[in-house]
Scaffold this active site. Sequence first.
Site, PDB file in Angstrom:
ATOM      1  N   ARG A   6       0.230  13.012   3.322  1.00  0.00           N
ATOM      2  CA  ARG A   6       0.921  14.364   3.103  1.00  0.00           C
ATOM      3  C   ARG A   6      -0.015  15.472   3.549  1.00  0.00           C
ATOM      4  O   ARG A   6       0.408  16.326   3.941  1.00  0.00           O
ATOM      5  CB  ARG A   6       1.177  14.373   1.501  1.00  0.00           C
ATOM      6  CG  ARG A   6       2.361  13.430   1.161  1.00  0.00           C
ATOM      7  CD  ARG A   6       2.404  13.141  -0.223  1.00  0.00           C
ATOM      8  NE  ARG A   6       1.525  12.610  -0.843  1.00  0.00           N
ATOM      9  CZ  ARG A   6       1.145  12.231  -2.114  1.00  0.00           C
ATOM     10  NH1 ARG A   6       2.003  12.624  -2.956  1.00  0.00           N
ATOM     11  NH2 ARG A   6       0.058  11.798  -2.603  1.00  0.00           N
ATOM     12  N   ASP A  25       5.033  10.508  -2.640  1.00  0.00           N
ATOM     13  CA  ASP A  25       4.033   9.644  -1.907  1.00  0.00           C
ATOM     14  C   ASP A  25       4.663   8.800  -0.820  1.00  0.00           C
ATOM     15  O   ASP A  25       5.271   7.947  -1.085  1.00  0.00           O
ATOM     16  CB  ASP A  25       3.019   8.802  -2.640  1.00  0.00           C
ATOM     17  CG  ASP A  25       1.697   8.559  -1.958  1.00  0.00           C
ATOM     18  OD1 ASP A  25       1.911   8.543  -0.578  1.00  0.00           O
ATOM     19  OD2 ASP A  25       0.630   8.562  -2.465  1.00  0.00           O
ATOM     20  N   CYS A  46      -3.903  15.728  -1.176  1.00  0.00           N
ATOM     21  CA  CYS A  46      -3.180  14.735  -1.783  1.00  0.00           C
ATOM     22  C   CYS A  46      -4.165  13.549  -2.153  1.00  0.00           C
ATOM     23  O   CYS A  46      -5.429  13.793  -2.371  1.00  0.00           O
ATOM     24  CB  CYS A  46      -2.302  14.372  -0.695  1.00  0.00           C
ATOM     25  SG  CYS A  46      -2.773  13.384   0.616  1.00  0.00           S
TER      26      CYS A  46
HETATM   27  P1  4NP Z   1      -1.359  10.447   0.721  1.00  0.00           P
HETATM   28  O1  4NP Z   1      -0.681   8.650   0.772  1.00  0.00           O
HETATM   29  O2  4NP Z   1      -2.140  10.739  -0.650  1.00  0.00           O
HETATM   30  O3  4NP Z   1      -0.188  11.172   0.935  1.00  0.00           O
HETATM   31  O4  4NP Z   1      -2.228  10.431   1.859  1.00  0.00           O
HETATM   32  C1  4NP Z   1      -1.729   7.767   0.072  1.00  0.00           C
HETATM   33  C2  4NP Z   1      -2.414   7.196   0.888  1.00  0.00           C
HETATM   34  C3  4NP Z   1      -3.302   6.204   0.517  1.00  0.00           C
HETATM   35  C4  4NP Z   1      -3.118   5.608  -0.823  1.00  0.00           C
HETATM   36  C5  4NP Z   1      -2.407   6.137  -1.747  1.00  0.00           C
HETATM   37  C6  4NP Z   1      -1.843   7.276  -1.218  1.00  0.00           C
HETATM   38  N1  4NP Z   1      -4.021   4.441  -1.313  1.00  0.00           N
HETATM   39  O5  4NP Z   1      -3.738   4.135  -2.069  1.00  0.00           O
HETATM   40  O6  4NP Z   1      -4.972   4.093  -0.573  1.00  0.00           O
END
Ligand code: 4NP
Length: 151
Positions: free
Chosen positions: A14, A123, A8
């Site tokens: 995720r 997300d 992800c």
């Molecule tokens: P993930 O969620 O892709 O599901 O782990 C996110 C975690 C951090 C960030 C964006 C999405 N971020 O921009 O730091």
Amino acid sequence: MYKILFVCLGNICRSPMAEYVFKDIVTRKGKEKNFYISSAATSTEEIGNDMHYGTKEQLIEHNIPFKKHKARQLKKEDYSKYDYIIWMENSNIIRIKAIVGKDEKNKIYKLLDFTENREDIIDPWYSGNFKRTYNEILKGCEALYNYLIKE
Ligand code: 4NP
């Protein structure tokens, strides 16, 4: 042995949730020796960080074991190391291909493409709805498992 890498954007919400949900499914089926499962990020934002508390809360609520997580970024070599690279939403695939190159061996799939709805897993870092994320990831992981055991 199937080697599966969930991917992800940040590798804190995720993809680690999918990693531990999928590990739990294969353990409950007694198939843990047949799978090597991990997760990674497309971005560098969260490298070294543990899972988001919203992800941990869902895993705890559903009695899914997990270990201390350390987010890492996807590497080009992961393409040869893994048999399946499984991503969450359409914006991931551009970044994945920028890192690993062309999918010449057809290893790269979206998780919900194994289900009937074939949608993105949006997300939860932005939506805050980790319950919905868990339900979607569970459906996707069960469908992926059923696909692989029929192969
Ligand atoms: P993930 O969620 O892709 O599901 O782990 C996110 C975690 C951090 C960030 C964006 C999405 N971020 O921009 O730091």
